[in-house]
Design an enzyme around this catalytic site. Sequence first.
Site, PDB file in Angstrom:
ATOM      1  N   LYS A 194       2.218  -5.457  -1.691  1.00  0.00           N
ATOM      2  CA  LYS A 194       3.068  -6.282  -0.830  1.00  0.00           C
ATOM      3  C   LYS A 194       3.324  -7.627  -1.493  1.00  0.00           C
ATOM      4  CE  LYS A 194       3.361  -8.428   3.714  1.00  0.00           C
ATOM      5  NZ  LYS A 194       2.933  -8.452   5.101  1.00  0.00           N
ATOM      6  N   LYS A 247       6.064  -2.649  -0.528  1.00  0.00           N
ATOM      7  CA  LYS A 247       6.907  -3.434   0.381  1.00  0.00           C
ATOM      8  C   LYS A 247       7.332  -4.730  -0.269  1.00  0.00           C
ATOM      9  CE  LYS A 247       6.466  -5.974   4.636  1.00  0.00           C
ATOM     10  NZ  LYS A 247       5.584  -6.777   5.375  1.00  0.00           N
TER      11      LYS A 247
HETATM   12  C1  PBG Z   1       2.887  -9.178   8.950  1.00  0.00           C
HETATM   13  C2  PBG Z   1       4.082  -8.426   8.505  1.00  0.00           C
HETATM   14  C3  PBG Z   1       5.289  -8.905   7.999  1.00  0.00           C
HETATM   15  C4  PBG Z   1       6.114  -7.785   7.831  1.00  0.00           C
HETATM   16  C5  PBG Z   1       5.384  -6.663   8.179  1.00  0.00           C
HETATM   17  N1  PBG Z   1       4.125  -7.086   8.584  1.00  0.00           N
HETATM   18  C6  PBG Z   1       5.742 -10.288   7.750  1.00  0.00           C
HETATM   19  C7  PBG Z   1       5.150 -11.066   6.658  1.00  0.00           C
HETATM   20  O1  PBG Z   1       4.303 -10.614   5.897  1.00  0.00           O
HETATM   21  O2  PBG Z   1       5.520 -12.248   6.589  1.00  0.00           O
HETATM   22  C8  PBG Z   1       7.539  -7.812   7.364  1.00  0.00           C
HETATM   23  C9  PBG Z   1       8.398  -6.679   7.827  1.00  0.00           C
HETATM   24  C10 PBG Z   1       9.854  -6.884   7.662  1.00  0.00           C
HETATM   25  O3  PBG Z   1      10.337  -7.885   7.087  1.00  0.00           O
HETATM   26  O4  PBG Z   1      10.600  -6.002   8.141  1.00  0.00           O
HETATM   27  N2  PBG Z   1       2.195  -9.853   7.969  1.00  0.00           N
END
Ligand code: PBG
Length: 327
Positions: A194, A247
Site C-alpha cells: 500500500k 493498492k
Molecule cells: C484506511 C483506508 C484508506 C483507503 C482504504 N482504507 C485511506 C487511506 O489510507 O488514507 C483508501 C480507499 C480508496 O481510496 O478508495 N486507511
Amino acid sequence: MELIQRPRRLRGSDAMRRMVRETRMDKSSLIYPLFVKEGTGIQEEIPSMEGQYRYSVDRLPYELERLQRAGVGSIMLFGIPDKKDEIGSGAYAEDGIVQRALREAKREFPDLYYITDVCMCEYTSHGHCGVLCGHDVDNDETLKLLAKTALSHVKAGADMVAPSDMMDGRVRAIRECLDQKGYVNTPIMSYAVKYASAFYGPFRDAAGSAPSFGDRKSYQMDFHNRREGMKEALMDIEEGADIIMVKPALSYLDMISEVSKATNVPVAAYSVSGEYAMVKAAAKMGWIDEERIICEMAVGAYRAGTQIYITYFAKELAKFMDEGRIG
Ligand code: PBG
C-alpha cells in the site's frame, strides 16, 4: 509478401477473439467497498464519488439487495462514526458502527461475504491510522488496538479482516489475537503493498479521514519503490496473511504482476477512490467512454495477475460480465 506468422488470423471474428482470450474473469472475484455511518434514514451521495453513497445501518439492506441481485457476493465495510477521539475507540467498540452494521447485515443477508477494513483513521480525531506519540504514530501501541478492532469485527460476524494501517507487525498481532480467541479459520487479507497515494483523496472526503496534520508517508510506502513492496508482501505472508493486496491498482500494475509471480497466495488489487473519481469526471465531460474504460481498467488488473478486484464499479462490471462484454 510471404508471411508465415500472421497474428491477425486470430483476430478476424468475435468468436475467434473470444476463443483465444487470455484473461477471463468471474463475478465471484469482485469486492464492493461500502461506507456505513451513524444515524437513520441516510443514503447520501459522496460529492467526489458520484454514484457512491454513505448509508445508515437501516438503509444498508437496500444496497445489499442490489448487490446480491447483481451477483456481487462480497463487500468490504468502512465505518464513519459520529464521534472521534485521540485513541480511535470507536474502531473497537462493541456497538461501533461497523460492528452494528455487520450484525444487521448478516442477519438480513447471511449469504453475502463480509470483509472489514481494519484501521483507525476514520476513528481518530487527528485522522492518523494509529495512536500518536508526539507527532508520530506509535507502532507497537497501535498493534494492540488493531488486534482489538479485528477481533471485535470477527465477533460481530466479519468473514475476513483486512488491515489497511501499514503498521509493522500488524498481521502477526491480528493473527495471534484471533487464534487465541479460537478464530483460527478467519482469513486475513493484508493491504501489504500500500502506497502513500494521492489516489485516496476522494475516499478521505467520503470517510472524513484525512490527517489533520502531516501525511501518511511514515507508514504508507513511497511510490518510487518496487523492491520495498515485495518486502512488505513477503513479510506479511510470513506473519500469516492469507491474501496480499496491492493498492492502488491503476498505477501499480507492475506490483500486481510482481507479487503474483513471486508468491503463491491469492493477490487482490484495490482500484481506489481517485481512480473511480477520474473516470466519473472525464465521462461526465463526455471525454471518455465510461463503460469501455471501466472494462479496460479491470481487465488490466486481472491481466497483470490479480485474482481479486476491489472496485466501486463492481455492480457495473458484474453487468458487463453478464452481457458477455468482458471476461
Ligand atoms: C484506511 C483506508 C484508506 C483507503 C482504504 N482504507 C485511506 C487511506 O489510507 O488514507 C483508501 C480507499 C480508496 O481510496 O478508495 N486507511
